[in-house]
Write an enzyme that holds these catalytic residues in place. Sequence first.
Site: not given
Length: 350
Positions: A66, A149, A211, A235-237
């Site tokens: 991206e 991380a 996650t 985490g959902g991106d």
Amino acid sequence: MTAPKPSELAYVPFVSVENMMKLVQKIGIETMLCELADYIEEDFRRWELFDKTPRVASHSKEGVIELMPTSDGEVYGFKYVNGHPSNTKEGLQTVTAFGLLAAVDTGYPVLLSEMTVLTAMRTAATSAMVAKHLAPKGAQTMAMIGNGAQSEFQALAMKAICGITHLRLYDIDAAATEKAMRNLADQGLHLTFCKSPEEAIEGAQIITTCTADKQYATILSDNMVGAGVHINAIGGDCPGKTELHKDILSRATVFVEYPPQTRIEGEIQQMPEDFPVTELWQVINGTAKGRVSDRQITLFDGVGFATEDFSALRYVRHRLKDTGLFQNLDMVADPDDPRDLFGMLQRSAN
Ligand code: NAD
């Protein structure tokens, strides 16, 4: 201050990973997280000034690459970032990044920097800055689901900015939780190793999900989320990548960075296009309400927006002064006569 000579502008300060780590150590990680949060909040406050666009994403079956550009009219910035959940199996990171700032009046770059470490710092600072506005007052316990991380950074930012004292950790891979517990052992947090997400959320006023999996996952199901909690879902991106059951979204007040991007990438991609959301910048400048009741579920559907990276780079540029923690890169061609680029090339052969 005297204007820099054209030849000085040809050299661009570059912050390597090594120098970024030295900068974090020099400032102190918690101090830097707090200062970054202030810069990020300041830029949310002047939100309307910025050029805004959903990030430009190139998807593959393994992940995404991206570009995240923005400008405040004086400085332009962008970040290059990838997201490859299966990379860790090859010994590679899920997320790596670098970024650049440039002067709008000349277009010349003024800073090039590693942003893998900086992204973890800015993401954590953003989460905690948002939780400061939305989490229940006096929150002390956070569940940290996904111990990869980003996780230690998230924990320390929530400690430094929101006063979290207790951390309950869960990861599908126990080795990740053990790693996070080792890394956080001496950081002044009370740590609990949890064997399930249900155990992790016990007594937590803040639940962070971080996650990595390129699918519609259900890290939290509806019955796991009680009244009054703040969920920091980061985490959902990506399109096709979520962490929460959609029934949670219906019960929660959802706060987002930039709706046109979050509707494509965030948890709310599971909801109709007109699903109501509150924009963070309005909560920050006082034109929209944040948390209004003790029983309300507040949900930060965080996907990461370009202004946060811009703020982080702006901060690094400012804090870099007088540290020597950069190299000057010969990155912009600089012929004596600006129209004699070819002559410069010819002369380089001699
Ligand atoms: P990582 O790969 O280092 O860690 C992810 C962890 O999630 C792993 O330890 C993995 O075992 C765990 N996990 C996967 N499925 C799980 C499940 N069902 N239950 C519990 N744990 C599970 O990745 P990271 O760098 O920590 O990033 C995590 C996610 O955050 C990625 O999806 C990344 O794209 C996203 N991210 C978002 C932002 C933002 O601004 N919103 C910024 C950086 C990263």
